[in-house]
Design a protein around this motif. Structure first.
Motif, PDB file in Angstrom:
ATOM      1  N   THR A  12      46.082  35.286  46.888  1.00 37.83           N
ATOM      2  CA  THR A  12      45.375  36.356  46.190  1.00 37.83           C
ATOM      3  C   THR A  12      44.948  35.831  44.833  1.00 37.83           C
ATOM      4  N   PHE A  13      43.711  36.156  44.454  1.00 34.40           N
ATOM      5  CA  PHE A  13      43.150  35.661  43.198  1.00 34.40           C
ATOM      6  C   PHE A  13      42.607  36.818  42.383  1.00 34.40           C
ATOM      7  N   SER A  14      42.607  36.658  41.079  1.00 38.64           N
ATOM      8  CA  SER A  14      42.110  37.731  40.212  1.00 38.64           C
ATOM      9  C   SER A  14      40.598  37.668  40.025  1.00 38.64           C
ATOM     10  N   THR A  15      39.967  36.522  40.319  1.00 35.29           N
ATOM     11  CA  THR A  15      38.511  36.413  40.201  1.00 35.29           C
ATOM     12  C   THR A  15      37.927  35.810  41.473  1.00 35.29           C
ATOM     13  N   TYR A  16      36.664  36.102  41.706  1.00 39.01           N
ATOM     14  CA  TYR A  16      35.976  35.541  42.862  1.00 39.01           C
ATOM     15  C   TYR A  16      35.852  34.031  42.724  1.00 39.01           C
ATOM     16  N   ALA A  17      35.626  33.560  41.506  1.00 39.72           N
ATOM     17  CA  ALA A  17      35.474  32.119  41.277  1.00 39.72           C
ATOM     18  C   ALA A  17      36.733  31.354  41.698  1.00 39.72           C
ATOM     19  N   GLU A  18      37.916  31.913  41.439  1.00 40.97           N
ATOM     20  CA  GLU A  18      39.164  31.264  41.848  1.00 40.97           C
ATOM     21  C   GLU A  18      39.269  31.207  43.369  1.00 40.97           C
ATOM     22  N   ALA A  19      38.916  32.307  44.034  1.00 39.30           N
ATOM     23  CA  ALA A  19      38.950  32.335  45.500  1.00 39.30           C
ATOM     24  C   ALA A  19      37.953  31.339  46.077  1.00 39.30           C
ATOM     25  N   GLU A  20      36.788  31.279  45.481  1.00 42.75           N
ATOM     26  CA  GLU A  20      35.759  30.339  45.926  1.00 42.75           C
ATOM     27  C   GLU A  20      36.223  28.898  45.742  1.00 42.75           C
ATOM     28  N   ARG A  21      36.892  28.632  44.633  1.00 39.31           N
ATOM     29  CA  ARG A  21      37.404  27.285  44.366  1.00 39.31           C
ATOM     30  C   ARG A  21      38.450  26.901  45.427  1.00 39.31           C
ATOM     31  N   ALA A  22      39.284  27.864  45.841  1.00 33.09           N
ATOM     32  CA  ALA A  22      40.277  27.594  46.881  1.00 33.09           C
ATOM     33  C   ALA A  22      39.600  27.257  48.211  1.00 33.09           C
ATOM     34  N   VAL A  23      38.554  27.990  48.566  1.00 36.54           N
ATOM     35  CA  VAL A  23      37.839  27.702  49.813  1.00 36.54           C
ATOM     36  C   VAL A  23      37.151  26.342  49.717  1.00 36.54           C
ATOM     37  N   ASP A  24      36.578  26.026  48.560  1.00 38.50           N
ATOM     38  CA  ASP A  24      35.976  24.693  48.371  1.00 38.50           C
ATOM     39  C   ASP A  24      37.013  23.595  48.560  1.00 38.50           C
ATOM     40  N   TYR A  25      38.214  23.817  48.016  1.00 41.30           N
ATOM     41  CA  TYR A  25      39.278  22.832  48.178  1.00 41.30           C
ATOM     42  C   TYR A  25      39.640  22.660  49.650  1.00 41.30           C
ATOM     43  N   LEU A  26      39.755  23.781  50.376  1.00 43.70           N
ATOM     44  CA  LEU A  26      40.066  23.698  51.802  1.00 43.70           C
ATOM     45  C   LEU A  26      38.974  22.939  52.555  1.00 43.70           C
ATOM     46  N   ALA A  27      37.729  23.178  52.216  1.00 46.26           N
ATOM     47  CA  ALA A  27      36.620  22.484  52.872  1.00 46.26           C
ATOM     48  C   ALA A  27      36.693  20.981  52.610  1.00 46.26           C
ATOM     49  N   GLN A  28      37.024  20.597  51.385  1.00 49.76           N
ATOM     50  CA  GLN A  28      37.137  19.168  51.045  1.00 49.76           C
ATOM     51  C   GLN A  28      38.329  18.525  51.750  1.00 49.76           C
ATOM     52  N   ALA A  29      39.332  19.331  52.092  1.00 45.25           N
ATOM     53  CA  ALA A  29      40.513  18.818  52.795  1.00 45.25           C
ATOM     54  C   ALA A  29      40.312  18.847  54.313  1.00 45.25           C
ATOM     55  N   ASP A  30      39.077  19.007  54.763  1.00 45.95           N
ATOM     56  CA  ASP A  30      38.725  19.047  56.186  1.00 45.95           C
ATOM     57  C   ASP A  30      39.406  20.189  56.943  1.00 45.95           C
ATOM     58  N   PHE A  31      39.626  21.289  56.241  1.00 42.57           N
ATOM     59  CA  PHE A  31      40.164  22.481  56.877  1.00 42.57           C
ATOM     60  C   PHE A  31      38.996  23.217  57.538  1.00 42.57           C
ATOM     61  N   PRO A  32      39.175  23.801  58.728  1.00 42.73           N
ATOM     62  CA  PRO A  32      38.081  24.540  59.386  1.00 42.73           C
ATOM     63  C   PRO A  32      37.819  25.878  58.668  1.00 42.73           C
ATOM     64  N   VAL A  33      36.955  25.849  57.655  1.00 46.51           N
ATOM     65  CA  VAL A  33      36.722  27.015  56.800  1.00 46.51           C
ATOM     66  C   VAL A  33      36.011  28.165  57.517  1.00 46.51           C
ATOM     67  N   GLU A  34      35.534  27.947  58.716  1.00 44.26           N
ATOM     68  CA  GLU A  34      34.937  29.056  59.472  1.00 44.26           C
ATOM     69  C   GLU A  34      35.992  30.081  59.874  1.00 44.26           C
ATOM     70  N   HIS A  35      37.256  29.776  59.621  1.00 48.41           N
ATOM     71  CA  HIS A  35      38.354  30.695  59.918  1.00 48.41           C
ATOM     72  C   HIS A  35      38.879  31.367  58.650  1.00 48.41           C
ATOM     73  N   VAL A  36      38.103  31.318  57.563  1.00 50.62           N
ATOM     74  CA  VAL A  36      38.519  31.842  56.259  1.00 50.62           C
ATOM     75  C   VAL A  36      37.564  32.948  55.826  1.00 50.62           C
ATOM     76  N   SER A  37      38.105  33.980  55.173  1.00 49.60           N
ATOM     77  CA  SER A  37      37.294  35.043  54.575  1.00 49.60           C
ATOM     78  C   SER A  37      37.831  35.342  53.189  1.00 49.60           C
ATOM     79  N   ILE A  38      36.933  35.706  52.295  1.00 51.93           N
ATOM     80  CA  ILE A  38      37.312  36.200  50.974  1.00 51.93           C
ATOM     81  C   ILE A  38      37.048  37.702  50.996  1.00 51.93           C
ATOM     82  N   ILE A  39      38.091  38.480  50.750  1.00 56.84           N
ATOM     83  CA  ILE A  39      37.992  39.937  50.819  1.00 56.84           C
ATOM     84  C   ILE A  39      38.303  40.524  49.449  1.00 56.84           C
ATOM     85  N   GLY A  40      37.379  41.310  48.907  1.00 56.91           N
ATOM     86  CA  GLY A  40      37.620  42.023  47.655  1.00 56.91           C
ATOM     87  C   GLY A  40      38.436  43.272  47.938  1.00 56.91           C
ATOM     88  N   ARG A  41      39.490  43.485  47.160  1.00 57.01           N
ATOM     89  CA  ARG A  41      40.393  44.618  47.372  1.00 57.01           C
ATOM     90  C   ARG A  41      40.459  45.493  46.126  1.00 57.01           C
TER      91      ARG A  41
END
Length: 162
Positions: A12-41
């Protein structure tokens, strides 16, 4: 990621930019990011008051909108004159601008008068989430959580399915 798939919140992140940075990191680590979603709560309405509505301001705003509309309509109708399209277009655009200023200012006055006392201020509204959850398909959640924890990006971990 499919809407009906079983997912888990891995961070869980307090800003969208932090969540986006986490997904970018996963993508760079060859994680299958098509299984990831960012949900605003926890959506919040943020209304910032920008000033008081006065009669001159309401008339000026109405005149500005009317001037632009009148100018464009006059200019378009001027193109239908086949002999002197440039002169006709410019003249009709000028007439449209003048007419638009008058009509727009009148409607600005009318709107201001009708809403007087009910909404005497201007504001800008924004709806924004309080937090952003990173959801991952359950089959990939443990790997995503481990990668994010290793990078120090997992600020709050929720192992229960969302």
């Amino acid at each position: 990621m499919h809407p009906q798939s079983d997912t888990q919140t891995v961070a869980t992140f307090s800003t969208y930019a932090e969540a986006e940075r986490a997904v970018d990191y996963l993508a760079q680590a060859d994680f299958p990011v098509e299984h990831v979603s960012i949900i605003g709560r926890d959506l919040q309405l943020d209304e910032r008051v920008t000033g008081k509505v006065t009669l001159p301001a309401a008339m000026l705003r109405g005149a500005g909108g009317g001037a632009l509309t009148g100018f464009l309509i006059g200019w378009v109708f001027g193109w239908f004159n086949w002999l002197n399209p440039l002169i006709a277009s410019a003249l009709l655009a000028l007439y449209g601008l003048i007419f638009g200023v008058i009509v727009g200012a009148f409607f600005g006055l009318l709107t201001w008068a009708l809403s007087r006392g009910q909404h005497g201020y201007e504001s800008v509204r924004e709806i924004r989430p309080a937090r952003y959850d990173l959801l991952v398909d359950s089959a990939y959640a443990d790997r995503a959580m481990a990668l994010l924890e290793r990078a120090g990006l997992a600020t709050a971990v929720h192992p229960a399915p969302s």
